[in-house]
Design a protein around this motif. Sequence first.
Motif, PDB file in Angstrom:
ATOM      1  N   PRO A   5       0.706  -1.251   0.018  1.00  8.61           N
ATOM      2  CA  PRO A   5       0.204  -0.127  -0.017  1.00  8.61           C
ATOM      3  C   PRO A   5       0.744   1.407   0.001  1.00  8.61           C
ATOM      4  O   PRO A   5       0.296   2.335  -0.470  1.00  8.61           O
ATOM      5  N   TYR A   6       2.152   1.148   0.590  1.00  3.27           N
ATOM      6  CA  TYR A   6       3.123   2.378   0.150  1.00  3.27           C
ATOM      7  C   TYR A   6       3.728   2.329  -0.857  1.00  3.27           C
ATOM      8  O   TYR A   6       4.616   3.529  -1.029  1.00  3.27           O
ATOM      9  N   GLY A   7       3.638   1.633  -1.651  1.00  8.75           N
ATOM     10  CA  GLY A   7       4.265   1.637  -3.029  1.00  8.75           C
ATOM     11  C   GLY A   7       5.317   0.573  -3.241  1.00  8.75           C
ATOM     12  O   GLY A   7       5.251  -0.752  -2.412  1.00  8.75           O
ATOM     13  N   ASN A   8       5.736   0.151  -4.359  1.00 11.44           N
ATOM     14  CA  ASN A   8       6.796  -1.022  -4.555  1.00 11.44           C
ATOM     15  C   ASN A   8       7.995  -0.966  -3.667  1.00 11.44           C
ATOM     16  O   ASN A   8       8.483   0.189  -3.544  1.00 11.44           O
ATOM     17  N   ILE A   9       8.222  -2.182  -3.379  1.00  6.89           N
ATOM     18  CA  ILE A   9       9.533  -2.244  -2.352  1.00  6.89           C
ATOM     19  C   ILE A   9      10.444  -3.264  -2.776  1.00  6.89           C
ATOM     20  O   ILE A   9       9.679  -4.461  -2.997  1.00  6.89           O
ATOM     21  N   THR A  10      11.678  -3.295  -2.899  1.00 12.50           N
ATOM     22  CA  THR A  10      12.576  -4.456  -3.104  1.00 12.50           C
ATOM     23  C   THR A  10      12.710  -5.148  -1.711  1.00 12.50           C
ATOM     24  O   THR A  10      12.871  -4.820  -0.620  1.00 12.50           O
ATOM     25  N   VAL A  11      12.539  -6.639  -1.940  1.00  5.68           N
ATOM     26  CA  VAL A  11      12.988  -7.403  -0.835  1.00  5.68           C
ATOM     27  C   VAL A  11      13.927  -8.349  -1.005  1.00  5.68           C
ATOM     28  O   VAL A  11      14.264  -8.661  -2.397  1.00  5.68           O
ATOM     29  N   LYS A  12      14.834  -8.912  -0.116  1.00  5.50           N
ATOM     30  CA  LYS A  12      15.830  -9.540  -0.405  1.00  5.50           C
ATOM     31  C   LYS A  12      15.612 -10.912   0.146  1.00  5.50           C
ATOM     32  O   LYS A  12      15.295 -11.160   1.106  1.00  5.50           O
ATOM     33  N   LEU A  13      15.821 -12.042  -0.669  1.00  3.70           N
ATOM     34  CA  LEU A  13      15.532 -13.314  -0.505  1.00  3.70           C
ATOM     35  C   LEU A  13      16.819 -14.092  -0.467  1.00  3.70           C
ATOM     36  O   LEU A  13      17.638 -13.750  -1.076  1.00  3.70           O
ATOM     37  N   GLY A  14      16.619 -14.779   0.802  1.00  6.29           N
ATOM     38  CA  GLY A  14      17.847 -15.478   1.185  1.00  6.29           C
ATOM     39  C   GLY A  14      17.498 -17.023   0.873  1.00  6.29           C
ATOM     40  O   GLY A  14      16.807 -17.656   1.574  1.00  6.29           O
ATOM     41  N   TYR A  15      18.425 -17.767   0.359  1.00  3.48           N
ATOM     42  CA  TYR A  15      18.475 -19.048  -0.042  1.00  3.48           C
ATOM     43  C   TYR A  15      19.728 -19.828   0.754  1.00  3.48           C
ATOM     44  O   TYR A  15      20.634 -19.481   0.430  1.00  3.48           O
ATOM     45  N   TYR A  16      19.230 -20.995   1.374  1.00  5.87           N
ATOM     46  CA  TYR A  16      20.523 -21.886   1.882  1.00  5.87           C
ATOM     47  C   TYR A  16      20.228 -23.362   1.388  1.00  5.87           C
ATOM     48  O   TYR A  16      18.908 -23.969   1.713  1.00  5.87           O
ATOM     49  N   LYS A  17      21.116 -23.931   0.625  1.00  4.04           N
ATOM     50  CA  LYS A  17      20.884 -25.150   0.241  1.00  4.04           C
ATOM     51  C   LYS A  17      19.745 -25.326  -0.458  1.00  4.04           C
ATOM     52  O   LYS A  17      19.095 -26.388  -0.533  1.00  4.04           O
ATOM     53  N   GLY A  18      19.635 -24.311  -1.450  1.00  2.00           N
ATOM     54  CA  GLY A  18      18.481 -24.295  -2.332  1.00  2.00           C
ATOM     55  C   GLY A  18      17.080 -23.849  -1.936  1.00  2.00           C
ATOM     56  O   GLY A  18      15.894 -23.717  -2.602  1.00  2.00           O
ATOM     57  N   SER A  19      17.020 -23.735  -0.649  1.00  5.21           N
ATOM     58  CA  SER A  19      15.557 -23.458   0.042  1.00  5.21           C
ATOM     59  C   SER A  19      15.418 -21.842   0.386  1.00  5.21           C
ATOM     60  O   SER A  19      16.517 -21.495   0.964  1.00  5.21           O
ATOM     61  N   LEU A  20      14.307 -21.372   0.303  1.00  6.90           N
ATOM     62  CA  LEU A  20      14.095 -19.887   0.723  1.00  6.90           C
ATOM     63  C   LEU A  20      14.133 -20.028   1.961  1.00  6.90           C
ATOM     64  O   LEU A  20      13.239 -20.699   2.643  1.00  6.90           O
ATOM     65  N   ILE A  21      14.896 -19.367   2.979  1.00  2.00           N
ATOM     66  CA  ILE A  21      14.752 -19.224   4.300  1.00  2.00           C
ATOM     67  C   ILE A  21      14.626 -18.025   5.033  1.00  2.00           C
ATOM     68  O   ILE A  21      14.132 -17.866   6.119  1.00  2.00           O
ATOM     69  N   LYS A  22      14.914 -16.868   4.067  1.00  2.00           N
ATOM     70  CA  LYS A  22      14.753 -15.469   4.698  1.00  2.00           C
ATOM     71  C   LYS A  22      14.161 -14.690   3.694  1.00  2.00           C
ATOM     72  O   LYS A  22      14.566 -14.683   2.476  1.00  2.00           O
ATOM     73  N   VAL A  23      13.321 -13.613   3.996  1.00  3.00           N
ATOM     74  CA  VAL A  23      12.968 -12.671   3.367  1.00  3.00           C
ATOM     75  C   VAL A  23      13.013 -11.403   4.049  1.00  3.00           C
ATOM     76  O   VAL A  23      12.415 -11.257   5.010  1.00  3.00           O
ATOM     77  N   SER A  24      13.521 -10.313   3.466  1.00  2.00           N
ATOM     78  CA  SER A  24      13.489  -8.923   4.254  1.00  2.00           C
ATOM     79  C   SER A  24      13.465  -7.816   3.591  1.00  2.00           C
ATOM     80  O   SER A  24      14.052  -7.781   2.237  1.00  2.00           O
ATOM     81  N   PRO A  25      12.582  -6.791   3.768  1.00  2.00           N
ATOM     82  CA  PRO A  25      12.675  -5.721   2.923  1.00  2.00           C
ATOM     83  C   PRO A  25      13.668  -4.808   2.938  1.00  2.00           C
ATOM     84  O   PRO A  25      14.711  -4.711   4.133  1.00  2.00           O
ATOM     85  N   GLU A  26      14.278  -3.849   2.058  1.00  2.00           N
ATOM     86  CA  GLU A  26      15.516  -3.126   2.003  1.00  2.00           C
ATOM     87  C   GLU A  26      15.199  -1.856   2.924  1.00  2.00           C
ATOM     88  O   GLU A  26      13.985  -1.123   2.700  1.00  2.00           O
ATOM     89  N   TYR A  27      16.057  -1.569   3.889  1.00  2.00           N
ATOM     90  CA  TYR A  27      15.903  -0.708   4.985  1.00  2.00           C
ATOM     91  C   TYR A  27      15.777   0.693   4.517  1.00  2.00           C
ATOM     92  O   TYR A  27      14.795   1.613   5.025  1.00  2.00           O
ATOM     93  N   GLU A  28      16.639   1.175   3.455  1.00  2.00           N
ATOM     94  CA  GLU A  28      16.408   2.341   2.937  1.00  2.00           C
ATOM     95  C   GLU A  28      15.302   2.900   2.238  1.00  2.00           C
ATOM     96  O   GLU A  28      14.672   3.947   2.365  1.00  2.00           O
ATOM     97  N   GLN A  29      14.715   1.919   1.695  1.00  2.00           N
ATOM     98  CA  GLN A  29      13.373   2.280   0.976  1.00  2.00           C
ATOM     99  C   GLN A  29      12.152   2.121   2.207  1.00  2.00           C
ATOM    100  O   GLN A  29      11.405   3.020   1.987  1.00  2.00           O
ATOM    101  N   CYS A  30      12.302   1.398   3.127  1.00  2.00           N
ATOM    102  CA  CYS A  30      11.432   1.587   4.181  1.00  2.00           C
ATOM    103  C   CYS A  30      11.642   2.815   4.871  1.00  2.00           C
ATOM    104  O   CYS A  30      10.236   3.226   5.298  1.00  2.00           O
TER     105      CYS A  30
END
Length: 139
Positions: free
Chosen positions: A82-107
Amino acid sequence: MSSEVYSYLYEKILSEGALDVYTESIFMKKNRPAIKISVLCEVEDLEKFVDILILETSTFGVRYTKYNRAKIDREFREISTPYGNITVKLGYYKGSLIKVSPEYEQCKQMSKDNKVPIITIFNNINFFIQQEFKPNLLT
């Protein structure tokens, strides 16, 4: 050394490509309080950061050591909020998605633009992250 110098150093060191920079309160010889500045950087950038620390601070020397680093695979994706588009960082470990976090500066910018506390931005964006990526995240 004046405490104002640390803020300047953080900006300069990060803008020069350091992976990270942090400070710690320590005691030196004769029990003198001091601030230790740690810069994490690639080996090929070592001399550049030694130069900065020697020239920009009150130090008479720089100690350094090499560390090994394990890191997860990363991917960046844009999501709609609702605040606009934002980039999120996806973290993969051994081929599995384990973390997703928004980019701080955009927040931070969304918080300013929408006059909404940054914690509200983070909470709402994390809700959208859970909706979009939950089936893939390990729990």
